[in-house]
Design an enzyme around this catalytic site. Structure first.
Site, PDB file in Angstrom:
ATOM      1  N   CYS A 107      90.858  27.430  -5.629  1.00 25.24           N
ATOM      2  CA  CYS A 107      90.518  28.675  -4.928  1.00 25.24           C
ATOM      3  C   CYS A 107      91.359  28.860  -3.678  1.00 25.24           C
ATOM      4  O   CYS A 107      91.355  28.019  -2.774  1.00 25.24           O
ATOM      5  CB  CYS A 107      89.033  28.675  -4.576  1.00 25.24           C
ATOM      6  N   ARG A 110      89.358  30.025   0.459  1.00 25.00           N
ATOM      7  CA  ARG A 110      88.333  29.141   1.016  1.00 25.00           C
ATOM      8  C   ARG A 110      88.135  29.229   2.521  1.00 25.00           C
ATOM      9  O   ARG A 110      87.269  28.555   3.064  1.00 25.00           O
ATOM     10  CB  ARG A 110      88.640  27.693   0.616  1.00 25.00           C
ATOM     11  N   TRP A 279      85.319  38.034  -3.262  1.00 18.01           N
ATOM     12  CA  TRP A 279      85.872  39.339  -3.610  1.00 18.01           C
ATOM     13  C   TRP A 279      87.196  39.088  -4.327  1.00 18.01           C
ATOM     14  O   TRP A 279      87.724  37.969  -4.314  1.00 18.01           O
ATOM     15  CB  TRP A 279      86.057  40.224  -2.372  1.00 18.01           C
ATOM     16  N   GLU A 284      94.514  39.078  -9.478  1.00 16.23           N
ATOM     17  CA  GLU A 284      93.649  38.582 -10.558  1.00 16.23           C
ATOM     18  C   GLU A 284      93.463  39.664 -11.615  1.00 16.23           C
ATOM     19  O   GLU A 284      93.376  39.395 -12.807  1.00 16.23           O
ATOM     20  CB  GLU A 284      92.276  38.180 -10.014  1.00 16.23           C
TER      21      GLU A 284
HETATM   22  N1  ARG Z   1      90.014  35.453 -11.948  1.00 13.29           N
HETATM   23  C1  ARG Z   1      88.676  35.801 -12.290  1.00 13.29           C
HETATM   24  C2  ARG Z   1      88.627  37.252 -12.739  1.00 13.29           C
HETATM   25  O1  ARG Z   1      89.601  37.913 -12.711  1.00 13.29           O
HETATM   26  C3  ARG Z   1      87.724  35.616 -11.120  1.00 13.29           C
HETATM   27  C4  ARG Z   1      87.766  34.260 -10.441  1.00 13.29           C
HETATM   28  C5  ARG Z   1      87.131  34.253  -9.069  1.00 13.29           C
HETATM   29  N2  ARG Z   1      87.829  35.132  -8.174  1.00 13.29           N
HETATM   30  C6  ARG Z   1      87.486  35.401  -6.906  1.00 13.29           C
HETATM   31  N3  ARG Z   1      88.227  36.222  -6.235  1.00 13.29           N
HETATM   32  N4  ARG Z   1      86.414  34.853  -6.353  1.00 13.29           N
HETATM   33  O2  ARG Z   1      87.627  37.800 -13.111  1.00 13.29           O
END
Ligand code: ARG
Length: 409
Positions: A107, A110, A279, A284
């Site tokens: 992560c 953090r 968030w 991602e």
């Molecule tokens: N990568 C994952 C997604 O696209 C989520 C993982 C957690 N991501 C976060 N920003 N807390 O759904």
């Protein structure tokens, strides 16, 4: 272009390289409990040494506890000898959950680990109660777009009494459908879960962004389906700041990533249902969920839409389309008032976190292949160094024991 056509994707044979999908370096289930007494009547008990390590950590970082560490360890040893497990106090639970985040080597976000909101839901037993708390989690975490990192901790596994679990990998996920012609609609990552919930009676709308129902699997109950109420699912429709036609692609994503298939392990105790969220970092969505060839696989369609020359790899049409999707994600979330971060800012924050933790004398385990963003890696400072890799507890692990879950993740 018609979004239905865009979002129905042809089957692809080649899965691209991704950050490793393998579990982090946690123990496998066979290792858990090695070296502890096997109690015939209650099964394998909690590893007392791990409990003591955890209590030692808590008392070292927060010396202002109601009991001395020796007194608390004595209590815990007695409770484990008696029942095979022990109950965390509310403070132990909150500290354990926050440190599990602090120790999550994949992560990048953090820096804010101490601000995690911890909802203690250990008393919930029936599927209905659990579902009610999951809804409340989404309500508090979403907070109208000002997303708050939150975890809900449900009952732990105890010897002879398994914990409740969820089949879903996140609280909000989109269904994926296999068409007769081999094409898929929706998120291919959830083809199997979609099949499974249909068998439980879910009436599938069949669209590209249908929110899947939750399946609560609680001991003593059949796995039970629940819809996620629409007013708890904040979503952002994607548009591009300079290309008004982009909106016509009909793309969207949900605001809150809430992971619900990882086991939280604190002081030797496993909490298999402990959904947590932060968030989104834009990449991602814009570089993985909408783009991976085994997810929505949208780059070819977006490149066509942008009028790029896809005739040769050397035009870098993929890279150019990728940047534009990421511009659209960040722009749309910001415009909708939904908290999101870009990978440059989040990378700098991560290095600030590292420096801060090191000043406290703590090691920050990190996995380079997960920390470095999937777009413009070398433009971010996290690319240009190595990290310590260590399995520090408390932590989150993949949950191997979802025995009644008919598909494998
Ligand atoms: N990568 C994952 C997604 O696209 C989520 C993982 C957690 N991501 C976060 N920003 N807390 O759904």
């Amino acid at each position: 272009m018609n979004s239905e056509a865009l979002l129905a994707r042809a089957p692809t044979a080649d899965a691209i390289e991704q950050p490793p999908a393998a579990p982090p370096c946690g123990p496998d289930s066979a290792e858990v409990g090695v070296g502890v007494e096997v109690r015939a009547e209650v099964g394998v008990g909690v590893d007392v040494a791990e409990a003591e390590d955890f209590l030692g950590l808590l008392h070292a970082e927060h010396p202002d506890q109601p009991l001395t560490v020796r007194q608390r360890m004595h209590q815990v040893r007695a409770e484990v000898a008696d029942t095979g497990s022990y109950a965390h106090t509310a403070d132990e639970l909150a500290f354990g959950a926050r440190v599990a985040w602090r120790n999550s080597s994949r992560c990048i976000g953090r820096l804010y680990w101490q601000s995690l909101r911890v909802l203690d839901r250990r008393d919930a037993t029936t599927p209905r109660e659990i579902h009610r708390h999951l809804c409340e989690h989404l309500r508090q975490a979403t907070n109208g777009g000002r997303i708050r990192p939150t975890i809900s901790v449900f009952a732990p596994d105890r010897p002879g009494r398994p914990a409740p679990r969820l089949w879903n990998d996140q609280l909000i996920r989109y269904a994926g459908y296999r068409g007769d012609d081999g094409r898929t609609v929706g998120d291919p990552a959830h083809l199997d879960l979609t099949e499974a919930v249909r068998r439980l009676g879910w009436q599938a709308p069949g669209g590209p962004f249908d929110v899947l129902p939750l399946v609560v699997d609680a001991p003593g109950h059949e796995p039970q389906l629940f819809d996620v109420p629409g007013d708890l699912v904040l979503e952002v429709a994607l548009s591009h700041p300079e290309r008004p036609e982009f909106a016509a692609l009909g793309l969207r994503w949900h605001a809150v990533p809430a992971i619900s298939n990882m086991r939280l392990r604190i002081g030797g105790v496993d909490y298999p249902l402990a959904p947590f969220n932060g968030w989104y970092m834009g990449t991602e969505i814009g570089a993985r969920n909408l783009v991976d060839s085994d997810r929505y696989d949208l780059l070819p369609a977006i490149a066509r839409h942008l009028g790029l020359d896809t005739g040769s790899e050397a035009t870098l049409w993929r890279d150019r389309a990728l940047v534009e999707v990421n511009v659209a994600v960040l722009h749309s979330f910001r415009r909708a008032g939904v908290r999101v971060s870009d990978h440059h800012t989040e990378s700098r924050r991560f290095l600030a976190h590292l420096a801060k933790e090191e000043r406290q004398g703590r090691l920050v385990p990190a996995d380079w292949s997960w920390i470095v963003p999937p777009v413009s890696g070398s433009l971010t400072p996290v690319f240009h160094r190595y990290y310590d890799e260590a399995d520090q507890r408390p932590n989150f692990y993949p949950d191997e024991a979802r025995s009644r879950c008919p598909y494998g993740h």
